[in-house]
Design an enzyme around this catalytic site. Structure first.
Site, short mmCIF file in Angstrom:
data_model
loop_
_atom_site.label_atom_id
_atom_site.label_comp_id
_atom_site.label_asym_id
_atom_site.label_seq_id
_atom_site.Cartn_x
_atom_site.Cartn_y
_atom_site.Cartn_z
N ASP A 47 0.84 -1.20 0.00
CA ASP A 47 0.00 0.00 0.00
C ASP A 47 0.88 1.26 0.00
OD1 ASP A 47 0.89 -0.07 2.61
OD2 ASP A 47 -1.10 0.17 3.53
N SER A 48 2.21 1.05 0.07
CA SER A 48 3.16 2.16 -0.10
C SER A 48 3.01 2.78 -1.49
CB SER A 48 4.60 1.68 0.11
OG SER A 48 4.85 0.51 -0.64
N ASP A 86 -1.19 -6.25 -0.58
CA ASP A 86 -1.28 -5.57 0.72
C ASP A 86 -2.69 -5.03 0.93
OD1 ASP A 86 -0.15 -4.71 3.05
OD2 ASP A 86 1.01 -3.07 2.17
N LYS A 116 -1.30 -9.43 2.83
CA LYS A 116 -0.64 -8.96 4.06
C LYS A 116 -1.58 -7.97 4.73
CE LYS A 116 2.85 -5.74 4.04
NZ LYS A 116 2.27 -4.66 4.87
N GLU A 118 -1.96 -5.33 8.48
CA GLU A 118 -1.24 -4.74 9.62
C GLU A 118 -1.99 -4.95 10.93
OE1 GLU A 118 -0.37 -0.60 8.89
OE2 GLU A 118 0.54 -1.04 6.94
N GLU A 185 8.42 -4.32 11.22
CA GLU A 185 8.89 -3.03 10.71
C GLU A 185 9.38 -2.16 11.86
OE1 GLU A 185 6.33 -0.96 7.94
OE2 GLU A 185 7.63 0.80 7.94
O1 KIV Z 1 3.46 -1.21 1.78
C1 KIV Z 1 4.65 -1.51 1.93
O2 KIV Z 1 5.49 -1.22 1.07
C2 KIV Z 1 5.04 -2.18 3.15
C3 KIV Z 1 6.51 -2.19 3.52
C4 KIV Z 1 6.71 -2.42 4.93
C5 KIV Z 1 7.30 -3.15 2.77
O3 KIV Z 1 4.23 -2.68 3.85
#
Ligand code: KIV
Length: 283
Positions: A47-48, A86, A116, A118, A185
């Site tokens: 999501d970056s 993500d 993934k 969080e 992280e």
């Molecule tokens: O979204 C992202 O790029 C991440 C980083 C921690 C790799 O979650």
């Protein structure tokens, strides 16, 4: 590591053999193609993307549809790497049903191999629900950018014993919930070491020292393509931003001076055909 498609058992095998794995972010077809050719083991459609591609101030605004769009572009390119989508902010936080539905979209529409998300203990039931639906989950703890304001900003997490204990408990709870891997992280290296040695699932670190089973970086940071800020844990392996700017300036100057396009970049035609047009014009 195999030449065929990387799988979750491969990542477990690497942990067992103390062979480190590599992970990078990708958001588009050409970058994913190059990353895959470089034999990076895992690609994260992070999501970056919100920050390094879309220009947002943080990761919160990116939507599920936008994440699926980028995931599709990446999976069209990838043959070998294990691809993780993500889950964006609020795509897994309102109900288990919504979380399963959105996680499923990454696999069904995006072609990803896993998702993934969080959070620590507070998301363990969500992780369990997604895993039970047949979707592999990588958990992400320590500094969680989607909730950075609750954590007091983009800071190293787990610096004192109580906070460190919480990270270890989070990791254990997520492993118990069925996560196939835990991303750490911005946590002190000794804590990442304890987590890595405690868990049977592989860990992957970003700003978490060298003890994790794998290492991940944001590709735009590694390439020097994102200049707004560079965290301490980033190593720049290239200055692609500078190379691009030099190429753009050279193009602009050659256009101005009439150097580009040269004859080899132009399409010509037979003289007699041209002559016919000229004569036609004169008539
Ligand atoms: O979204 C992202 O790029 C991440 C980083 C921690 C790799 O979650």
């Amino acid at each position: 590591m195999p030449n065929r498609k990387v799988t979750i058992p491969d990542l477990f095998e690497m942990k067992k053999n103390k062979e480190k794995f590599s992970m990078l972010t990708a958001y588009d077809y050409p970058t994913a193609l190059i990353i895959d050719k470089a034999k990076i083991d895992v690609i994260l459609v992070g999501d970056s993307v919100a920050m390094v591609v879309m220009g947002h101030k943080n990761t919160l605004p990116v939507t599920m549809d936008e994440m699926i769009h980028h995931t599709k572009a990446v999976t069209r390119a990838v043959e070998r790497a294990f691809v993780i989508g993500d889950m964006p902010f609020m795509s897994y936080n309102t109900s288990y049903e919504k979380a399963i539905e959105n996680a499923g979209r990454f696999l069904k529409e995006g072609g990803a191999d896993a998702v993934k998300l969080e959070g620590g203990v507070q998301v363990k039931d969500t992780v369990e629900a997604i895993v039970k639906a047949g979707i592999p989950v990588m958990a992400h703890i320590g500094l969680t950018p989607q909730t950075a304001s609750q954590l007091g900003g983009f800071k190293v997490q787990g610096k004192d014993a109580i906070a460190a204990q919480k990270i270890i408990e989070d990791a254990k709870a997520l492993e118990d919930a069925g996560a196939f891997s835990v991303l750490l992280e911005c946590v002190p290296a000794p804590i990442a070491r304890i987590v890595t040695e405690t868990l049977s699932v592989p860990t992957v670190g970003i700003g978490a020292g060298s003890f994790c089973d794998g290492q991940v970086l944001v590709t735009h940071d590694l390439l020097g393509l994102f200049d707004r800020f560079t965290p301490k844990f980033v190593k720049r392996y290239a200055e692609i931003g500078k190379i691009m700017q030099e190429a753009f300036v050279a193009f602009r100057e050659e256009v101005k001076k009439g150097i580009f396009p040269a004859e080899e970049h132009s399409f010509m035609m037979k003289e007699e055909e041209l002559f016919k047009i000229k004569n036609f014009d004169k008539d």
